[in-house]
Design a protein around this motif. Sequence first.
Motif, PDB file in Angstrom:
ATOM      1  N   ALA A  85       0.887  -1.180   0.030  1.00  0.00           N
ATOM      2  CA  ALA A  85       0.114  -0.036   0.017  1.00  0.00           C
ATOM      3  C   ALA A  85       0.913   1.280  -0.083  1.00  0.00           C
ATOM      4  O   ALA A  85       0.547   2.202  -0.720  1.00  0.00           O
ATOM      5  N   SER A  86       1.904   1.259   0.771  1.00  0.00           N
ATOM      6  CA  SER A  86       2.814   2.415   0.749  1.00  0.00           C
ATOM      7  C   SER A  86       3.552   2.619  -0.511  1.00  0.00           C
ATOM      8  O   SER A  86       3.507   3.500  -1.036  1.00  0.00           O
ATOM      9  N   MET A  87       4.021   1.468  -0.901  1.00  0.00           N
ATOM     10  CA  MET A  87       4.762   1.647  -2.306  1.00  0.00           C
ATOM     11  C   MET A  87       3.637   2.117  -3.642  1.00  0.00           C
ATOM     12  O   MET A  87       3.951   2.960  -4.293  1.00  0.00           O
ATOM     13  N   ASP A  88       2.505   1.588  -3.427  1.00  0.00           N
ATOM     14  CA  ASP A  88       1.241   2.123  -4.468  1.00  0.00           C
ATOM     15  C   ASP A  88       1.358   3.761  -4.136  1.00  0.00           C
ATOM     16  O   ASP A  88       1.174   4.383  -5.499  1.00  0.00           O
ATOM     17  N   ARG A  89       1.175   4.161  -3.209  1.00  0.00           N
ATOM     18  CA  ARG A  89       0.729   5.529  -2.960  1.00  0.00           C
ATOM     19  C   ARG A  89       2.173   6.305  -3.134  1.00  0.00           C
ATOM     20  O   ARG A  89       2.196   7.608  -3.615  1.00  0.00           O
ATOM     21  N   LEU A  90       3.384   5.765  -2.908  1.00  0.00           N
ATOM     22  CA  LEU A  90       4.645   6.516  -3.045  1.00  0.00           C
ATOM     23  C   LEU A  90       4.915   6.644  -4.543  1.00  0.00           C
ATOM     24  O   LEU A  90       5.252   7.729  -5.068  1.00  0.00           O
ATOM     25  N   TYR A  91       4.416   5.668  -5.322  1.00  0.00           N
ATOM     26  CA  TYR A  91       4.678   5.846  -6.772  1.00  0.00           C
ATOM     27  C   TYR A  91       3.549   6.779  -7.323  1.00  0.00           C
ATOM     28  O   TYR A  91       4.105   7.550  -8.344  1.00  0.00           O
ATOM     29  N   GLU A  92       2.269   6.656  -6.742  1.00  0.00           N
ATOM     30  CA  GLU A  92       1.412   7.955  -7.391  1.00  0.00           C
ATOM     31  C   GLU A  92       1.861   9.120  -7.060  1.00  0.00           C
ATOM     32  O   GLU A  92       1.999  10.282  -8.080  1.00  0.00           O
ATOM     33  N   LEU A  93       2.247   9.472  -5.792  1.00  0.00           N
ATOM     34  CA  LEU A  93       2.989  11.034  -5.642  1.00  0.00           C
ATOM     35  C   LEU A  93       4.204  11.173  -6.585  1.00  0.00           C
ATOM     36  O   LEU A  93       4.420  12.241  -6.972  1.00  0.00           O
ATOM     37  N   MET A  94       4.944  10.232  -6.773  1.00  0.00           N
ATOM     38  CA  MET A  94       6.357  10.315  -7.451  1.00  0.00           C
ATOM     39  C   MET A  94       5.764  10.822  -9.048  1.00  0.00           C
ATOM     40  O   MET A  94       6.313  11.685  -9.625  1.00  0.00           O
ATOM     41  N   ILE A  95       4.805  10.105  -9.625  1.00  0.00           N
ATOM     42  CA  ILE A  95       4.412  10.124 -10.967  1.00  0.00           C
ATOM     43  C   ILE A  95       3.763  11.713 -11.041  1.00  0.00           C
ATOM     44  O   ILE A  95       3.848  12.323 -12.017  1.00  0.00           O
TER      45      ILE A  95
END
Length: 381
Positions: A85-95
Motif C-alpha cells: 500500500a505504501s509503495m502504491d501511494r509513493l509511486y502515485e506521488l512520484m508520478i
Amino acid sequence: MSVRTLPLVFINLGGEMLYILDQRLRAHNTSEDNSEKVMNDIVGTMFSKTFMEELLKPQQLYSHRTMKTVLTRLAHTSIMRLNPASMDRLYELMIMAFKYQVFLCPRPKDLLLISYNHIDTIREFVKDTPVVLNQVDETHRKIIEVYSSLSEGEFQLLRQTLLIFFQDMHVRVSLFLKNQVQNPNGRFALSTSGPVPHGIDVPGLIRTFDCKGREVSRAEFPIGGCYTSPIREGSFLLHGDRVSTLGLNMYTVNHLEETHTSKTPTVKADNTPNLLAKEELNLLARLMGSMKAENTPKAETVFRINLFNTGREEEEEQEEQARASGGARESSYEVINIQAMQDEQAATELALIAGQFAEGEKQENQESNKGDDLLAMMDDL
C-alpha cells in the motif's frame, strides 16, 4: 525513433522518491544511522554504472507496472522495506509530482534543468559518503555528455513521450489540491501568467514588416495573463544556478503529514493487452540484474515502515499478517505497521510470466516447422 527517455524518468522519479522517504523517515523518528544508510544504499544503486548503462540504451518507454516494479526493487536495495500500500501511494506521488513539473516546463530542453535540480539535491543527501557522491557526479557527467548534443526537435519528442506516459494518470494529491494547482478531477490547473521561456518575447505585440525587412507598424492585443521576461537561462553544467525551481524538494514535514493521494472516480484500469510485454520483461530482467544483490548481514537490523496512513483496517490486517509470519523475528525489527512485499514472490511471478512467453515461442516454432515440412512435401510433388 527511440529517445533516451528512461534515464531522465528514473532520475526524476528516484529523486521524488528520495524526497518523500527522507521526510517520512524524519517524521517517524527513524535513527539517523538507518536513515543515512537507506539514502546511501538507494542512491548508490540508482547511480551505479551498470544500472545507468542499461538505462542509457536507446529504447522505448514502458508501462507503469514495469516502472513501479523496478522502483520497488530499488527501494528494497536498502535495509528498509515498504508494504504494497505504501509503495502504491509513493509511486502515485512520484508520478504526479514529475507530471506537474513536466507540464510547467517552459521549453522542452528545460527538462534537463528539472533533472539537474533532482541530482543536485540527491548529491546533498550523500555528501558525507565520498564513494556514493562520486557515483552521482560520474552519472551527472554522463547525462550531460549524452543529452547536451540533442536537438530542439529531439527534446520536444522526449517531452511528448513523457506526456503520453502521464496522460492516464489523474491521481488527486492533497498538497496540490490545497495549493489549488490541481482540480478535483485530478487534472492540473495551469497558470496563464509568469515568465516566458528563455529566448522568447513576451506576447502581446504584433509587428508588421515590409519587403525590405523594415518595421512599418505595431499593434498590441490582450494576452489574457501577466507574462514577464525570463531572468536568465539556467546552468546546464555540472554545478551552477539552475534558476528554475522545478525539481527541487517541494515537501516539508508539515506538508507531508497532510499529503495523501486518492483516485478520481473516472479513472479506469487499462486492460489493453501490452504488445511490448516481452520487451518489458527483458528490460525488467536487465535492470534488476544490474542492481546489486541484497546481502544484508544477519546482524544488521532491517526495518519495515508504512509511509502513509492507509486506514485502521489495513493496519490491523498488517499486524495480523506480521504475527502469523512468526513473532520471534519481530523483535529484531524496528517495526511500523509491518507488511513486507517479498521480492522472492515478485521474482517467482516474473519467472512464471517469462515461462509463458517461452512456451508460446516454442509452440510457434513447432507450427513454423510443420509449415516448412509441408512446403518441402509440396516441392517433391
